[in-house]
Design a protein around this motif. Structure first.
Motif, PDB file in Angstrom:
ATOM      1  N   LEU A  10      32.486  55.735  47.282  1.00  0.00           N
ATOM      2  CA  LEU A  10      33.939  55.505  47.086  1.00  0.00           C
ATOM      3  C   LEU A  10      34.650  53.882  47.417  1.00  0.00           C
ATOM      4  CD1 LEU A  10      37.203  56.803  46.710  1.00  0.00           C
ATOM      5  CD2 LEU A  10      36.734  57.352  49.421  1.00  0.00           C
ATOM      6  N   ALA A  11      33.888  53.529  48.537  1.00  0.00           N
ATOM      7  CA  ALA A  11      33.779  52.005  48.739  1.00  0.00           C
ATOM      8  C   ALA A  11      33.591  51.673  48.273  1.00  0.00           C
ATOM      9  CB  ALA A  11      33.133  51.926  50.129  1.00  0.00           C
ATOM     10  N   LEU A  12      32.531  51.675  47.255  1.00  0.00           N
ATOM     11  CA  LEU A  12      32.251  50.254  46.012  1.00  0.00           C
ATOM     12  C   LEU A  12      33.201  50.528  44.858  1.00  0.00           C
ATOM     13  CD1 LEU A  12      27.692  51.228  45.968  1.00  0.00           C
ATOM     14  CD2 LEU A  12      29.154  48.683  46.289  1.00  0.00           C
ATOM     15  N   ALA A  13      33.653  51.787  44.558  1.00  0.00           N
ATOM     16  CA  ALA A  13      33.776  52.147  42.855  1.00  0.00           C
ATOM     17  C   ALA A  13      35.374  51.432  43.797  1.00  0.00           C
ATOM     18  CB  ALA A  13      35.177  53.294  42.972  1.00  0.00           C
ATOM     19  N   ILE A  14      36.229  51.340  44.268  1.00  0.00           N
ATOM     20  CA  ILE A  14      37.581  50.141  45.323  1.00  0.00           C
ATOM     21  C   ILE A  14      36.685  48.716  45.397  1.00  0.00           C
ATOM     22  CG2 ILE A  14      38.894  49.479  47.117  1.00  0.00           C
ATOM     23  CD1 ILE A  14      38.357  52.654  48.335  1.00  0.00           C
ATOM     24  N   LEU A  15      36.099  48.720  45.765  1.00  0.00           N
ATOM     25  CA  LEU A  15      35.641  47.700  45.600  1.00  0.00           C
ATOM     26  C   LEU A  15      34.970  46.572  44.347  1.00  0.00           C
ATOM     27  CD1 LEU A  15      32.849  46.730  48.659  1.00  0.00           C
ATOM     28  CD2 LEU A  15      34.928  45.682  48.651  1.00  0.00           C
ATOM     29  N   LEU A  16      34.536  47.980  43.843  1.00  0.00           N
ATOM     30  CA  LEU A  16      34.263  47.058  42.179  1.00  0.00           C
ATOM     31  C   LEU A  16      35.921  46.883  41.101  1.00  0.00           C
ATOM     32  CD1 LEU A  16      31.449  48.740  40.520  1.00  0.00           C
ATOM     33  CD2 LEU A  16      31.933  46.310  39.524  1.00  0.00           C
ATOM     34  N   ASN A  17      36.851  48.252  41.151  1.00  0.00           N
ATOM     35  CA  ASN A  17      38.083  48.125  40.496  1.00  0.00           C
ATOM     36  C   ASN A  17      39.111  46.827  40.962  1.00  0.00           C
ATOM     37  OD1 ASN A  17      40.323  48.966  39.637  1.00  0.00           O
ATOM     38  ND2 ASN A  17      41.381  49.869  41.231  1.00  0.00           N
ATOM     39  N   PHE A  18      39.119  46.149  42.487  1.00  0.00           N
ATOM     40  CA  PHE A  18      40.005  45.215  42.920  1.00  0.00           C
ATOM     41  C   PHE A  18      39.294  43.497  42.316  1.00  0.00           C
ATOM     42  CE2 PHE A  18      42.000  48.414  45.384  1.00  0.00           C
ATOM     43  CZ  PHE A  18      43.184  47.404  44.945  1.00  0.00           C
ATOM     44  N   THR A  19      38.115  44.144  42.413  1.00  0.00           N
ATOM     45  CA  THR A  19      37.650  42.429  41.516  1.00  0.00           C
ATOM     46  C   THR A  19      37.408  43.109  40.606  1.00  0.00           C
ATOM     47  OG1 THR A  19      35.439  42.851  43.110  1.00  0.00           O
ATOM     48  CG2 THR A  19      35.534  41.339  42.089  1.00  0.00           C
ATOM     49  N   LEU A  20      37.667  43.701  39.491  1.00  0.00           N
ATOM     50  CA  LEU A  20      38.198  44.091  38.044  1.00  0.00           C
ATOM     51  C   LEU A  20      39.250  42.795  38.540  1.00  0.00           C
ATOM     52  CD1 LEU A  20      36.278  46.998  36.474  1.00  0.00           C
ATOM     53  CD2 LEU A  20      35.658  43.938  36.063  1.00  0.00           C
ATOM     54  N   ILE A  21      40.357  43.479  38.945  1.00  0.00           N
ATOM     55  CA  ILE A  21      41.692  43.779  39.009  1.00  0.00           C
ATOM     56  C   ILE A  21      41.957  41.867  38.638  1.00  0.00           C
ATOM     57  CG2 ILE A  21      44.122  43.768  40.209  1.00  0.00           C
ATOM     58  CD1 ILE A  21      43.196  46.615  40.545  1.00  0.00           C
ATOM     59  N   GLY A  22      41.177  40.781  40.035  1.00  0.00           N
ATOM     60  CA  GLY A  22      41.012  39.805  40.394  1.00  0.00           C
ATOM     61  C   GLY A  22      41.084  38.951  39.556  1.00  0.00           C
ATOM     62  N   LEU A  23      39.669  39.980  38.671  1.00  0.00           N
ATOM     63  CA  LEU A  23      38.972  39.139  37.888  1.00  0.00           C
ATOM     64  C   LEU A  23      39.927  38.922  36.284  1.00  0.00           C
ATOM     65  CD1 LEU A  23      37.032  37.449  36.702  1.00  0.00           C
ATOM     66  CD2 LEU A  23      35.588  39.986  35.334  1.00  0.00           C
ATOM     67  N   TRP A  24      40.911  40.257  36.260  1.00  0.00           N
ATOM     68  CA  TRP A  24      42.104  39.571  35.169  1.00  0.00           C
ATOM     69  C   TRP A  24      42.933  38.699  34.943  1.00  0.00           C
ATOM     70  CZ3 TRP A  24      47.314  40.761  35.770  1.00  0.00           C
ATOM     71  CH2 TRP A  24      47.679  40.937  34.826  1.00  0.00           C
ATOM     72  N   HIS A  25      43.528  38.146  36.419  1.00  0.00           N
ATOM     73  CA  HIS A  25      43.997  37.107  36.591  1.00  0.00           C
ATOM     74  C   HIS A  25      43.653  36.121  35.792  1.00  0.00           C
ATOM     75  CE1 HIS A  25      45.990  39.987  39.683  1.00  0.00           C
ATOM     76  NE2 HIS A  25      46.837  39.179  38.765  1.00  0.00           N
ATOM     77  N   GLY A  26      42.019  36.152  35.493  1.00  0.00           N
ATOM     78  CA  GLY A  26      41.706  34.661  35.409  1.00  0.00           C
ATOM     79  C   GLY A  26      40.276  34.270  34.916  1.00  0.00           C
ATOM     80  N   PRO A  27      39.744  33.467  34.756  1.00  0.00           N
ATOM     81  CA  PRO A  27      38.286  33.323  34.788  1.00  0.00           C
ATOM     82  C   PRO A  27      38.267  32.176  36.157  1.00  0.00           C
ATOM     83  CG  PRO A  27      38.913  31.666  33.275  1.00  0.00           C
ATOM     84  CD  PRO A  27      40.414  32.311  33.771  1.00  0.00           C
ATOM     85  N   SER A  28      38.418  32.423  37.747  1.00  0.00           N
ATOM     86  CA  SER A  28      38.845  31.415  38.855  1.00  0.00           C
ATOM     87  C   SER A  28      38.176  32.654  39.593  1.00  0.00           C
ATOM     88  CB  SER A  28      39.933  31.651  38.708  1.00  0.00           C
ATOM     89  OG  SER A  28      40.223  30.748  39.992  1.00  0.00           O
ATOM     90  N   TRP A  29      37.039  31.712  41.164  1.00  0.00           N
ATOM     91  CA  TRP A  29      36.944  32.501  41.680  1.00  0.00           C
ATOM     92  C   TRP A  29      37.772  32.686  43.286  1.00  0.00           C
ATOM     93  CZ3 TRP A  29      31.931  34.822  41.504  1.00  0.00           C
ATOM     94  CH2 TRP A  29      30.857  34.406  40.605  1.00  0.00           C
ATOM     95  N   THR A  30      38.997  31.781  42.513  1.00  0.00           N
ATOM     96  CA  THR A  30      39.604  32.556  43.355  1.00  0.00           C
ATOM     97  C   THR A  30      40.274  34.088  43.522  1.00  0.00           C
ATOM     98  OG1 THR A  30      41.341  31.346  42.141  1.00  0.00           O
ATOM     99  CG2 THR A  30      41.043  30.355  44.208  1.00  0.00           C
ATOM    100  N   TYR A  31      40.563  34.484  42.130  1.00  0.00           N
ATOM    101  CA  TYR A  31      41.265  35.419  41.724  1.00  0.00           C
ATOM    102  C   TYR A  31      40.676  36.817  42.255  1.00  0.00           C
ATOM    103  CZ  TYR A  31      44.604  32.737  38.894  1.00  0.00           C
ATOM    104  OH  TYR A  31      46.135  31.725  38.848  1.00  0.00           O
ATOM    105  N   VAL A  32      38.266  36.345  41.842  1.00  0.00           N
ATOM    106  CA  VAL A  32      37.555  37.404  42.179  1.00  0.00           C
ATOM    107  C   VAL A  32      37.381  37.648  43.457  1.00  0.00           C
ATOM    108  CG1 VAL A  32      35.205  37.334  42.422  1.00  0.00           C
ATOM    109  CG2 VAL A  32      36.430  36.892  39.996  1.00  0.00           C
ATOM    110  N   GLY A  33      38.155  36.596  44.292  1.00  0.00           N
ATOM    111  CA  GLY A  33      38.123  36.526  45.955  1.00  0.00           C
ATOM    112  C   GLY A  33      39.061  36.926  46.117  1.00  0.00           C
ATOM    113  N   PHE A  34      40.200  36.956  45.452  1.00  0.00           N
ATOM    114  CA  PHE A  34      41.773  37.809  45.704  1.00  0.00           C
ATOM    115  C   PHE A  34      41.250  39.398  45.870  1.00  0.00           C
ATOM    116  CE2 PHE A  34      45.104  39.712  43.787  1.00  0.00           C
ATOM    117  CZ  PHE A  34      46.048  39.629  45.019  1.00  0.00           C
TER     118      PHE A  34
END
Lengths: 452, 306
Positions: free
Chosen positions: A294-318
């Motif tokens: 579950l934790a992995l799924a959440i982390l992946l999901n939110f990392t993808l939400i961050g990445l959806w904003h753009g190709p930047s490490w700041t969004y991935v980090g967010f």
């Protein structure tokens, strides 16, 4: 053509009159005629930004329409998978190419791509029927109030509205106008002013004390909220003026008592889209791993939400940081507990902390910003430019939160049905309009989510 | 629907009425970020010059350094100075093309300093000149709503804008309040002008293209460009001889290519430091010296019959 500019107001006024007075009526209540007008209006609206990319929008819409039709007609599972795969390759391919490998990003691409994916996947899962005609399908994808930054409506919600006869309802129209007024207040008084304040602080963070950086992070958080929720309010309001009810995108997220509650109320249509199309399949895939899965799924999901904003490490980090906020709840099972003011403030501060990443131009800037926040100058005084504007903006932020708190069970803060006395209502409307006209930011900035 | 439209109308009407009242009270709409430009354009709407044969455009150098009385009395030509502060060559190009279409001059004087080649162009001038002249002249309140500026900004513009004084030919008078003060650079550390130029090389190249475009356009429209290279303080030349010479050569080449006249007044023996209010702006005495030189040259360029 921003919602907040004169050209859009002229465009919409003309469109509104044509839509209700000329194109309504006739066979089947004028639905088809109104839809054709809506589609032409939507494409003209899009062309105002950059006419070249309208071909991408129209071409992808055309492909999705035919793929959806075939998907519905075919009975063989293999064919269905193939058609969905083709559709996803086309739409996601366009998104990935323009977002991550091209210098120009067509406006609204992330948003309309998600609508296209919803359309195909929901037909595949038999959650919705394909649109009756090409115009409706194209319109579902390109409906102009929601084209550039959502809300990302699901086909099962919007397509039936596009296919049915619509009539102008005074209550919906008047409430739409109120919602537009509230959105305008949030956008041009609060968001645009906060954008300027936070821009100054983020640009000079290396020389400012921690107190200024905390102020900058709070301003950035309020900026993003007021900008995007203000835009969403206006998009919903304009849709209601045209006889449509679109999905709300915000539900007073800063009153959430934990991070899960926050994300249920923030950018609702994206979060629910990601939940349905990314998180749920991932969670099913990883269910054997228990809480870790579950934790992995959440982390992946939110990392993808961050990445959806753009190709930047700041969004991935967010995205990743917000995913991490969920972990204590996952492992301790505290998600369902509710708290009071302290929990709300703590949630707000957690979000503000992550917004530093969202707002920073680079990861090194964000890390430098965090380092200075903990530098020990938290109670130092700092200089504020444009004091009148700052004080007015801060007062407006307080007013916004008070209004939203008292109206938190309503669709928007200006839904003042309880006040019957006309003079009081008039005072509120004209007072708000006066504040907007008096303290609108000097620079009318683009909506932040247009860049995504 | 009629009820909705009626109520919307009732809501919008006071907004327009409010701006009407503001207009009556002297809170003019903000058209560009330059208070001086807006002031000059509004003044020109109310007092349009009947004829302009010699037109001055440009930035603060043209605003202050051209002594109108001397030009008018010696050249005896219908003249107006349309220049405004803080304009880059790209801004001047946009505004000059609009003014030439409106006034049809025979000669256009552009008095320029290197500072006009160093920053981004301001899109507000393009917005202004891109607005139909009919709207600009008859419906100036349009600018209250186009590219909206808050009422707070209108107040600031009205009560905080200063130095808007002009003579009857549009020359600014405010800089001469600085007269008698030492040059701004005096005693302070001088920047390395070569390095300063190198940092801005891409901006210079952009502005050269703008100058090229303006020069070509003026030639097509039978307007003679007189490009005046204004003097700069001696330290700029000493400290950045390489780039200053390159800049002069570029301007001379561009202007000459399109049949314009290039006049260079960079002369540290004539324009000594005491004639400068800052590294590029002249004092009143410095302006008079420059204008005398310029008028002498213009008498040679403009045929006596005219």
């Amino acid at each position: 053509m921003l919602f907040t500019t004169l050209p859009f107001l002229v465009f919409f006024a003309a469109f509104f009159l044509l839509y209700w007075f000329i194109f309504a009526g006739g066979p089947a209540g004028g639905v088809r005629r109104q839809n054709v007008l809506l589609l032409v209006g939507s494409y003209c609206f899009y062309c105002w930004w950059d006419w070249r990319f309208v071909f991408l929008l129209a071409g992808n819409s055309l492909a999705v329409y035919f793929l959806g039709g075939w998907l519905h007609r075919t009975a063989r599972e293999g064919h269905k998978s193939l058609l969905v795969g083709a559709g996803l390759s086309l739409t996601l391919g366009s998104l990935l190419y323009f977002k991550y490998f091209h210098s120009l990003l067509p406006l609204g691409l992330s948003f309309y791509t998600f609508r296209m994916i919803s359309y195909l996947v929901d037909i595949r899962k038999a959650k919705t029927q394909p649109a009756r005609d090409l115009v409706v399908c194209c319109l579902y994808i390109a409906f102009f109030p929601c084209l550039l930054a959502g809300p990302i409506d699901r086909p099962a919600w919007l397509i039936p509205q596009l296919e049915s006869k619509r009539a102008f309802r005074y209550e919906a129209g008047a409430d739409g106008m109120r919602q537009i007024l509230w959105g305008l207040f949030k956008k041009i008084v609060i968001a645009d002013n906060c954008a300027a304040f936070s821009a100054d602080i983020f640009a000079h963070y290396a020389t400012l004390p921690a107190s200024a950086l905390v102020y900058g992070a709070l301003m950035a958080t309020i900026w993003v909220y007021a900008d995007f929720s203000g835009y969403s309010d206006m998009a919903i309001g304009f849709s209601r003026l045209l006889g449509f009810e679109v999905t709300p995108n915000f539900n007073y997220p800063f009153f959430a008592t934990n991070i899960a509650g926050f994300w249920r109320r923030w950018h609702i249509t994206l979060t629910s889209w990601m939940t349905d199309y990314v998180f749920t399949p991932l969670n099913i895939l990883l269910r054997d791993l228990g809480k870790t899965g579950l934790a992995l799924a959440i982390l992946l999901n939110f990392t993808l939400i961050g990445l959806w904003h753009g190709p930047s490490w700041t969004y991935v980090g967010f995205g990743f940081l917000n995913g991490c906020y969920f972990l204590p709840m996952v492992f301790r099972g505290r998600a369902k507990k509710t708290g009071g003011a302290a929990a709300r403030i703590a949630t707000f501060l957690l979000v503000a902390f992550s917004m530093v990443l969202f707002r920073s131009a680079s990861l090194s800037q964000a890390l430098g910003y965090y380092r200075r926040i903990f530098s020990g100058s938290l109670f130092s005084r700092f200089f504020i430019f444009e004091k009148v504007n700052t004080v007015a903006t801060l007062a407006c932020i307080v007013a916004m939160f008070i209004a939203e708190w008292t109206q938190r069970d309503k669709r928007h803060a200006l839904q003042i049905d309880g006040i019957r006395a006309f003079p009081v209502r008039a005072l509120i409307y004209f007072g708000l309009m006066g504040i907007i006209l008096t303290f609108a930011a000097t620079k009318n900035a683009d909506f932040i989510y247009f860049r995504f | 629907m009629p009820r909705f439209l009626f109520k919307t109308f009732l809501f919008v009407l006071p907004v327009f009425a409010g701006f009407g009242i503001l207009s009556r009270l002297g809170f003019a709409p903000i058209m560009t970020s330059s208070a001086f430009f807006d002031h000059k354009m509004q003044w020109l709407q109310q007092h349009p010059p009947k004829e302009v044969r010699l037109m001055a455009v440009g930035s603060s150098m043209s605003v202050y350094a051209l002594n109108s009385q001397m030009i008018v009395h010696r050249l005896r030509l219908p003249y107006y100075n349309f220049a405004s502060w803080s304009m880059q060559i790209g801004d001047t190009r946009v505004v000059a093309m609009d003014l030439v279409r409106a006034y049809h001059p025979d000669y256009l004087v552009l008095c320029s300093s290197p500072a006009e080649f160093t920053a981004d162009d301001n899109p507000m001038y393009r917005n202004y000149t891109g607005t139909w002249r009919f709207i600009r002249q008859h419906f100036p309140w349009y600018f209250y709503f186009n590219d909206y500026h808050s009422i707070h900004q209108l107040f600031l513009r009205k009560y905080r804008s200063s130095h808007l004084g002009m003579d009857e030919w549009g020359r600014g008078t405010a800089l001469f309040e600085l007269q008698g003060k030492p040059s701004s650079g005096a005693g302070s550390q001088r920047p390395d002008a070569n390095a300063w130029f190198d940092e801005r090389i891409s901006r210079f190249e952009h502005e050269y293209r703008q100058l090229d475009s303006l020069s070509g356009w003026l030639l097509e429209h039978h307007v003679r460009l007189v490009f005046v290279q204004a003097p700069v303080e001696a330290f700029v030349g000493q400290n950045g001889r390489r780039w200053l010479q390159a800049h002069f050569d570029s301007c001379r080449s561009i202007v000459g290519r399109h049949g314009g006249v290039y006049l260079n007044y960079y002369d540290t023996t004539l324009f000594k430091n005491n004639l400068f209010a800052d590294p590029v702006h002249l004092t009143a005495a410095g302006s008079d010296t420059l204008t005398k030189q310029l008028v002498t040259d213009l008498e040679r360029i403009i045929p006596p019959s005219q």
